[in-house]
Design an enzyme around this catalytic site. Structure first.
Site, PDB file in Angstrom:
ATOM      1  N   GLY A 111       0.826  -1.214   0.000  1.00 58.14           N
ATOM      2  CA  GLY A 111       0.000   0.000   0.000  1.00 58.14           C
ATOM      3  C   GLY A 111       0.851   1.251   0.000  1.00 58.14           C
ATOM      4  N   SER A 185      -3.338   9.156   8.603  1.00 60.75           N
ATOM      5  CA  SER A 185      -2.671   8.175   7.749  1.00 60.75           C
ATOM      6  C   SER A 185      -1.420   8.778   7.137  1.00 60.75           C
ATOM      7  CB  SER A 185      -3.617   7.717   6.634  1.00 60.75           C
ATOM      8  OG  SER A 185      -2.875   7.175   5.563  1.00 60.75           O
ATOM      9  N   ASP A 335       0.267  -0.883  13.144  1.00 61.10           N
ATOM     10  CA  ASP A 335       0.744  -2.147  12.569  1.00 61.10           C
ATOM     11  C   ASP A 335       1.055  -3.196  13.641  1.00 61.10           C
ATOM     12  OD1 ASP A 335       0.503  -1.051  10.058  1.00 61.10           O
ATOM     13  OD2 ASP A 335       2.616  -0.491   9.901  1.00 61.10           O
TER      14      ASP A 335
HETATM   15  C1  S3P Z   1       2.739   3.370   6.462  1.00 62.61           C
HETATM   16  C2  S3P Z   1       1.639   3.924   7.027  1.00 62.61           C
HETATM   17  C3  S3P Z   1       0.593   3.148   7.711  1.00 62.61           C
HETATM   18  C4  S3P Z   1       1.067   1.742   8.032  1.00 62.61           C
HETATM   19  C5  S3P Z   1       1.780   1.105   6.874  1.00 62.61           C
HETATM   20  C6  S3P Z   1       2.996   1.926   6.496  1.00 62.61           C
HETATM   21  C7  S3P Z   1       3.725   4.244   5.796  1.00 62.61           C
HETATM   22  O1  S3P Z   1      -0.535   3.048   6.882  1.00 62.61           O
HETATM   23  O2  S3P Z   1      -0.019   0.941   8.433  1.00 62.61           O
HETATM   24  O3  S3P Z   1       2.190  -0.197   7.193  1.00 62.61           O
HETATM   25  O4  S3P Z   1       4.861   3.822   5.537  1.00 62.61           O
HETATM   26  O5  S3P Z   1       3.383   5.408   5.505  1.00 62.61           O
HETATM   27  P1  S3P Z   1      -1.692   4.176   6.866  1.00 62.61           P
HETATM   28  O6  S3P Z   1      -1.074   5.425   6.384  1.00 62.61           O
HETATM   29  O7  S3P Z   1      -2.711   3.668   5.891  1.00 62.61           O
HETATM   30  O8  S3P Z   1      -2.210   4.251   8.260  1.00 62.61           O
END
Ligand code: S3P
Length: 448
Positions: A111, A185, A335
Site C-alpha cells: 500500500g 494516515s 501495525d
Molecule cells: C505506512 C503507514 C501506515 C502503516 C503502513 C505503512 C507508511 O498506513 O499501516 O504499514 O509507511 O506510511 P496508513 O497510512 O494507511 O495508516
C-alpha cells in the site's frame, strides 16, 4: 541446539510453518537485530529516485515490499543498484523527470508503494501511468488518496468508481490545496506532500492525530522547504522543491521488533535484547501499550542516527495485565495491533482495543482475521466494529491457522504458537517475507 522444533515446510502448492513446543517448554534468549524499517526503506528509495545526484542507503529492508518500490522506480528510469542491506546506491533522475514506463507499474502487496507513488505520478504533466498490485492491494481503498489528488486537479481513472486499483493516471500540473484528512494516515499525508513537491505554492495536510513522520524528516534532509505545526498536526510543503541525494541510514523496524518484544514478554524464562531499533515517537505506541500491560522493557543506548532516534530494547518475561488501547495512540501502533492482541491473550483480565477500524483495510481485515485465528487456538477474542475485546488467561492449544496472506498475521500467530500446547500449523507463513524474510531463521536461533 534449540529444543523447539520449528520447521518451515514448503511444497509447490503449500507453504506452512509448523511450530511444535516440547513438553519441557522453551524460552527465548539472546541479542538480535531486526531488518530495516519498511516505511523508511520505501521513502529512501523514492526520494533517492527523484532527487538530484546520488543517494546511499544503508540498512535497507530486503523484504518484498521495498523490492516492489525499487522495481517501479527502475521502470521509470531511476538507476538503483542491486538491493542489499549493506549499501544501495540510487542515481536520482531529478524532480519531475520520472519517465513514462513501458508497462503497468506493479506495487505487489505494498500500500505504501502504491499510495505514495500516486502523488508523484499525478504531478508529472504529459505522462501516462498505469498502476496495480496483488489481489490484496487491488481490494484496498484508494479513494483516500485519489480524492485529495483530484482536488489538486489530478486525472485518475480506476475500477469501482476510481476507488480500487488498477488505476490509470494522466499526469498534470497540479494546484496546491490545504487538505483536512479525515483519517490519521501517513500514506495519505505523504502522497499529498509528494504531489506538492512539483506544485507551485504551499500544499498543506492536516490530520486528526499525528501519524508517522518519516516523510517529513526525510524530505527536510533532502532539502525540501517543509514546515510542521505540531499543535494542529499540519505539514506544509512549498513547491517546486529542490531535492539533493543524501545518505540514509535505515534503523531496525520497531514493527518487526514488536514480535520479539511480545515473545520475550510472554514466554517464561525469556530475555532478549533487540539492537538498533528505530524509536521515532510517532512509532513507539507499542512500547507504551506494553508498558500499560506491565511488560518489563528497557530502552538502552539511546541515540540519533541520520535524523531518526534509535535504541536497543531489552525485554524480560513477566506477568502482563489487560489494558485499553484507543484514541490518538492507535496511529502510533497501528501495525502492531495483531501482535498486541497476542500479548493480550496471555495477560490477566480484559484488553479492549478501539478506534482501530483502519485495521479492516490493511493487507487483510486484521480485526476479523486475528479474532478468528486466535479463537481457533482457544483464545477468547470478540470482534468489535473498530477493534477487539480480548479476555486473557485461557491456555492456547495448537491447531491449523491461516495468515490470510498477511505478513503481520503470519508472524503474530507464530509467536502465539510459542505459548500453545501441541502443534500449530500456520498456513500462508511465507507472507512474512513482505517485511521480515529471516523471521523463521531468527525464531529458530532464539529458542532455547
Ligand atoms: C505506512 C503507514 C501506515 C502503516 C503502513 C505503512 C507508511 O498506513 O499501516 O504499514 O509507511 O506510511 P496508513 O497510512 O494507511 O495508516
Amino acid at each position: 541446539m534449540p529444543s523447539a522444533i520449528v520447521t518451515l515446510n514448503i511444497t509447490e502448492h503449500q507453504h506452512h510453518l509448523l511450530i511444535q513446543k516440547p513438553v519441557s517448554g522453551i524460552s527465548l534468549q539472546g541479542h538480535l537485530r531486526v531488518p530495516g524499517d519498511k516505511s523508511i526503506s520505501h521513502r529512501a528509495l523514492m526520494l533517492g529516485a527523484i532527487a538530484q545526484g546520488e543517494t546511499q542507503i544503508q540498512g535497507l529492508l530486503l523484504g518484498e515490499d521495498p523490492r516492489s518500490t525499487a522495481s517501479c522506480f527502475r521502470a521509470m528510469g531511476a538507476q538503483i543498484s542491486e538491493l542489499n542491506s549493506e549499501q544501495v546506491i540510487v542515481q536520482g533522475i531529478g524532480l519531475g523527470q520520472l519517465q513514462e514506463p513501458m508497462n503497468v507499474l506493479n506495487a505487489g502487496n505494498s500500500g505504501t508503494t502504491l499510495r505514495l507513488m500516486l502523488g508523484l505520478l499525478a504531478s508529472h504533466p504529459g505522462r501516462f501511468f498505469t498502476v496495480t498490485g496483488d489481489s490484496s492491494l487491488r481490494s484496498r481503498p484508494m479513494s483516500r488518496v485519489v480524492k485529495p489528488l483530484q482536488e489538486m486537479g489530478a486525472k485518475i481513472w480506476g475500477r469501482q468508481g476510481t476507488t480500487r486499483a488498477p488505476l490509470a493516471i494522466q499526469g498534470q500540473s497540479l494546484k496546491p490545496i490545504h487538505y483536512q484528512s479525515p483519517i490519521a494516515s501517513a500514506q495519505v499525508k505523504s502522497c499529498i506532500l509528494l504531489a506538492g513537491l512539483m506544485t507551485s505554492g504551499q500544499t498543506t495536510v492536516t490530520e486528526p492525530a499525528l501519524s508517522r513522520d518519516h516523510s517529513e524528516r526525510m524530505l527536510k534532509a533532502f532539502g525540501a522547504e517543509l514546515s510542521v505545526d505540531p499543535q494542529t498536526h499540519s505539514v506544509t510543503v512549498t513547491g517546486p522543491a529542490q531535492l539533493q541525494g543524501q545518505t540514509v541510514i535505515v534503523p531496525g523496524d520497531i514493527s518487526s521488533a514488536a514480535f520479539w518484544l511480545v515473545a520475550g514478554a510472554i514466554v517464561p524464562g525469556s530475555e532478549l535484547v533487540i539492537e538498533n531499533v528505530g524509536v521515532n515517537p510517532t512509532r513507539t505506541g507499542v512500547l507504551e501499550a506494553l508498558e500499560m500491560m506491565g511488560a518489563d522493557i528497557e530502552l538502552e543506548n539511546q541515540r540519533v542516527v541520520a535524523g531518526e532516534p534509535v535504541a536497543d530494547l531489552r525485554v524480560r518475561h513477566g506477568r502482563l495485565q489487560g489494558c485499553k488501547i484507543a484514541g490518538d495512540l492507535i496511529p502510533r501502533l497501528i501495525d502492531e495491533i495483531p501482535i498486541l492482541a497476542v500479548a493480550a491473550v496471555f495477560a490477566q483480565g480484559t484488553t479492549v482495543i478501539r478506534d482501530a477500524a483502519e485495521l479492516r483495510v490493511k493487507e487483510s481485515d486484521r480485526i476479523a482475521v486475528m479474532a478468528s485465528q486466535l479463537n481457533r487456538m482457544g483464545a477468547r477474542v470478540t470482534e468489535l466494529p473498530d477493534g477487539l475485546e480480548i479476555t486473557g488467561g485461557t491456555p492456547l492449544v495448537g491447531t491449523d491457522v491461516d495468515s490470510h496472506t498477511d505478513h503481520r498475521i503470519a508472524m503474530s500467530l507464530a509467536i502465539a504458537a510459542l505459548n500453545a500446547t501441541g502443534t500449530t500449523t500456520i498456513h500462508g507463513a511465507e507472507a512474512a517475507a513482505i517485511s521480515y524474510p529471516d523471521f523463521t531463521t531468527t525464531l529458530q536461533q532464539l529458542c532455547r
